[in-house]
Design a protein around this motif. Structure first.
Motif, short mmCIF file in Angstrom:
data_model
loop_
_atom_site.label_atom_id
_atom_site.label_comp_id
_atom_site.label_asym_id
_atom_site.label_seq_id
_atom_site.Cartn_x
_atom_site.Cartn_y
_atom_site.Cartn_z
N LYS A 149 12.11 -27.20 75.84
CA LYS A 149 10.87 -26.49 75.22
C LYS A 149 9.47 -27.04 73.69
CE LYS A 149 10.52 -21.49 74.52
NZ LYS A 149 11.54 -19.92 74.29
N MET A 150 10.87 -26.78 73.28
CA MET A 150 9.79 -28.00 72.34
C MET A 150 9.36 -28.30 72.32
SD MET A 150 10.77 -26.00 69.43
CE MET A 150 9.60 -26.44 68.45
N VAL A 151 9.46 -29.81 73.61
CA VAL A 151 8.81 -30.75 74.00
C VAL A 151 7.65 -30.37 74.42
CG1 VAL A 151 8.26 -32.50 75.07
CG2 VAL A 151 10.52 -32.86 73.49
N ASP A 152 7.84 -29.57 74.99
CA ASP A 152 6.27 -28.79 75.78
C ASP A 152 5.28 -28.06 75.23
OD1 ASP A 152 5.06 -27.34 78.29
OD2 ASP A 152 5.63 -25.62 77.44
N ILE A 153 5.93 -27.68 73.98
CA ILE A 153 4.78 -26.63 73.04
C ILE A 153 4.69 -28.03 72.41
CG2 ILE A 153 5.19 -25.67 70.55
CD1 ILE A 153 7.36 -24.15 71.99
N ILE A 154 5.31 -29.31 71.98
CA ILE A 154 4.41 -30.22 71.38
C ILE A 154 2.76 -30.59 72.26
CG2 ILE A 154 4.66 -32.57 70.58
CD1 ILE A 154 7.41 -31.84 69.40
N GLN A 155 4.01 -30.64 73.29
CA GLN A 155 2.56 -31.18 74.38
C GLN A 155 0.68 -30.47 75.21
OE1 GLN A 155 4.89 -32.83 77.85
NE2 GLN A 155 5.19 -34.20 77.58
N ARG A 156 1.67 -29.51 74.82
CA ARG A 156 0.73 -28.27 75.08
C ARG A 156 -0.07 -28.22 73.96
NH1 ARG A 156 3.31 -23.93 75.97
NH2 ARG A 156 3.61 -23.31 73.99
N HIS A 157 0.16 -28.66 72.26
CA HIS A 157 -0.86 -28.25 71.56
C HIS A 157 -1.33 -29.60 71.05
CE1 HIS A 157 -0.71 -24.22 69.73
NE2 HIS A 157 1.19 -24.26 70.56
N SER A 158 -1.07 -30.72 71.77
CA SER A 158 -1.36 -32.24 71.41
C SER A 158 -2.25 -32.25 72.14
CB SER A 158 -0.45 -32.90 72.21
OG SER A 158 0.59 -33.25 70.73
N ARG A 159 -2.54 -31.75 73.04
CA ARG A 159 -3.81 -31.47 73.97
C ARG A 159 -4.95 -30.21 74.16
NH1 ARG A 159 0.35 -31.27 78.51
NH2 ARG A 159 0.50 -29.50 78.11
N ARG A 160 -3.98 -29.23 73.11
CA ARG A 160 -5.65 -28.25 72.39
C ARG A 160 -6.39 -29.37 71.46
NH1 ARG A 160 -4.52 -21.94 70.71
NH2 ARG A 160 -6.74 -22.10 69.61
N VAL A 161 -5.51 -30.55 70.87
CA VAL A 161 -6.20 -30.53 69.90
C VAL A 161 -7.03 -31.56 69.82
CG1 VAL A 161 -5.84 -32.18 67.40
CG2 VAL A 161 -4.36 -30.02 67.62
N ASN A 162 -6.59 -32.44 70.91
CA ASN A 162 -7.30 -33.05 71.21
C ASN A 162 -9.41 -32.68 71.98
OD1 ASN A 162 -7.53 -36.07 72.67
ND2 ASN A 162 -7.85 -35.34 74.49
N GLY A 163 -8.70 -31.50 73.02
CA GLY A 163 -9.47 -31.22 73.73
C GLY A 163 -10.62 -31.38 72.29
N ILE A 164 -10.51 -29.84 71.42
CA ILE A 164 -11.00 -30.33 70.71
C ILE A 164 -12.10 -30.75 70.04
CG2 ILE A 164 -11.50 -28.63 68.06
CD1 ILE A 164 -8.97 -27.03 68.75
N ILE A 165 -11.07 -32.49 69.81
CA ILE A 165 -11.89 -33.57 69.52
C ILE A 165 -12.80 -33.92 70.49
CG2 ILE A 165 -11.43 -35.70 68.48
CD1 ILE A 165 -8.80 -34.73 67.94
N GLU A 166 -12.56 -33.55 72.04
CA GLU A 166 -13.13 -34.18 72.75
C GLU A 166 -14.63 -33.38 72.15
OE1 GLU A 166 -13.20 -36.35 75.40
OE2 GLU A 166 -11.38 -37.28 74.37
#
Length: 544
Positions: free
Chosen positions: A358-375
């Motif tokens: 569950k913690m790994v899923d949170i890390i991956q989800r927010h990583s994708r969100r940060v990457n989307g902001i950068i994009e």
């Protein structure tokens, strides 16, 4: 704009005074000739003894009077029929009068009669109608005629030598009248031509001012202190009332502008804040000044479209973002990639329990969100300048919807999109690629929120025409939960979102792209369920 009104003005307004006024003056002179001939004809029915007059050749005198009356009546009928006299007609009429009046003098009582005074009037009229050497010819001809009549009377009829003296005096009067009236007429001509030239200059200046005021992109409004519009140019109608036509009735200022007028009246030295006349109108800036500094009963308002200023600000902002995002891409994306990769390895580890996953899923989800902001930030900085072209809204939108349906169908998402296209919608000028990016963002949001609210992705896209019938707009209506009044004020701000998985840059980027294409993106409160976004395009002939 509008055909040049000077082309429709009567041609006589541009002719010299002696040419434009000659028909009217000759008509007046012809009335005089007709009245004189009628009086002479009427006197034929009066016994000469009653008038204490003795005619030399009464029978020929009567014939001459009737012929003179006939000529004047014929000329009057021609004038009444609308015949425009030329110089040769005027010269012929003056010559006929000189000959006829001298003939009447010869056949009646000679140069001592009162008819001799009528010759002075004829010579004067000739010099007024023809202020040139021809006028002096009339005077010379009249003087020769008078001397001839007097000489013939003295030599043949044993008349008194006083007739020759009177004829000489009349000759002097003829030339004096000719010189005097020609001098006066020339002065009048110069004054009239100067006045006509100045009048034409004023008319041309007024037309130029009218063209400039009506064609300029700054809105100009004349109003009173109560907000009642007295005058507004085409740009003001378009910016404030959504109309380019000047035929619309004058009314009151829009409420936002009237509020700023009241604020300026209370504090004349302050600069008012930008405003929107309507929810779908662009941001406007109003500047106020009194039309008459002494009276101050009318106020002049300059309304400027902030699109150009916004466009310049965007260019400066993008230049700053370009320098910033280079560092962001290097300093953030590399550590973010390491975090995402580590989370992926943890997710593949066989030793992890449910809590770890569950913690790994949170890390991956927010990583994708940060990457989307950068994009998204990188997209803003890399955005090229809009390649504007005139586009048929209906054809372009039909092609976009077909492509969008195909792309969403390939992703396993069967969306329902209703498209309403009117006939003869005005074209618009924009960059197809950038506006497609805006439409994709709005359609994705609308379908996602509709599916979350009613269980199926549905959307309605319609094209409308503004009040002036010269600009088009696109409405994107979803069936989602809608947007509250508090959220409406912030939805276009960067990084503001109501979706936990969103970046908050989608609508901000969409509005930025619309502004770059001289369009305006707004959210409407149309009373329908869900949310409606409107893209209002500028006039297809308008360039900033």
């Amino acid at each position: 704009m509008t055909p040049d009104s000077s082309a429709t003005q009567p041609q006589s307004d541009h002719l010299p005074f002696q040419v434009s006024q000659r028909p009217r003056l000759f008509r007046i002179y012809n009335y005089y000739r007709l009245v004189i001939s009628l009086i002479l004809a009427a006197l034929l029915f009066v016994e000469p003894a009653t008038l204490d007059t003795k005619y030399r050749l009464p029978d020929f005198y009567e014939i001459c009077v009737l012929c003179y009356l006939g000529v004047n009546v014929f000329t009057g009928l021609l004038m009444f029929a609308g015949i425009r006299p030329h110089q040769r007609h005027i010269t012929l009429s003056i010559l006929i009068d000189v000959v006829a009046l001298h003939s009447l003098l010869l056949l009646s009582v000679g140069m001592t009669g009162g008819l001799a005074n009528l010759i002075i009037v004829t010579v004067a009229a000739g010099n007024i109608l023809t202020p040139s050497r021809v006028g002096l010819f009339y005077a010379a001809l009249a003087a020769i005629g008078s001397l001839g009549v007097a000489t013939w009377s003295v030599a043949t009829l044993a008349a008194s030598a006083d007739e020759i003296v009177r004829a000489g005096s009349l000759g002097i009067l003829y030339f004096a009248a000719a010189f005097l009236l020609q001098s006066i007429t020339r002065r009048m001509l110069r004054s009239e031509e100067l006045a006509s030239s100045r009048a034409r200059s004023l008319v041309e200046l007024e037309q130029i001012n009218q063209q400039i005021i009506q064609r300029m992109r700054t809105g100009i409004v004349v109003t009173d202190r109560f907000g009642l519009v007295r005058l507004a140019n085409a740009a003001a109608h378009e910016l404030l009332f959504g109309e380019r036509s000047m035929q619309s009735e004058m009314g009151e200022l829009p409420a936002p502008l009237r509020q700023r007028l009241e604020q300026w009246l209370r504090h004349p030295g302050t600069r008012t804040e930008p405003f929107q006349a309507t929810p779908v109108a662009p941001m406007l800036q109003a500047n106020f000044t009194r039309l008459h500094q002494e009276r101050g009963d009318q106020i002049l308002i300059f309304v400027e479209d902030m699109s150009k200023v916004t466009l310049q600000a965007q260019q400066m902002k993008l230049a700053s973002l370009g320098r910033l995002t280079a560092g962001i891409a290097h300093e953030i994306r590399n550590p973010l990639g390491a975090i995402s990769h580590a989370a992926q390895l943890l997710d593949e580890s066989p030793n992890g329990d449910a809590g770890d996953r569950k913690m790994v899923d949170i890390i991956q989800r927010h990583s994708r969100r940060v990457n989307g902001i950068i994009e998204n930030v990188l997209d803003l900085s890399r955005r090229r300048q809009a390649d504007l072209e005139i586009v048929d809204i209906g054809t372009w939108l039909q092609e976009f919807v077909d492509d969008y349906r195909q792309s969403t169908g390939n992703q396993g998402r069967h969306s329902e999109i209703r498209l309403d296209l009117p006939k003869n919608a005005p074209p618009a000028r924009f960059d197809k690629s950038q506006m497609s990016q805006v439409m994709v963002n709005l359609c994705d949001n609308g379908l996602r929120y509709s599916e979350a609210q009613i269980g199926r992705p549905t959307l309605a896209i319609s094209v409308g025409v503004t009040i002036d019938s010269e600009r088009s707009y696109i409405d994107i209506q979803d069936q989602g939960p809608g947007i509250s009044g508090e959220q409406r004020e912030h939805i276009f701000e960067p990084f503001y979102t109501t979706d936990q998985s969103g970046t908050g840059l989608g609508l901000y980027l969409a509005r930025e792209l619309c502004e770059a294409n001289q369009a305006h993106l707004s959210v409407l409160d149309n009373g329908e369920p869900g949310c409606c976004f409107r893209i209002t395009f500028a006039h297809h002939k308008r360039l900033i």
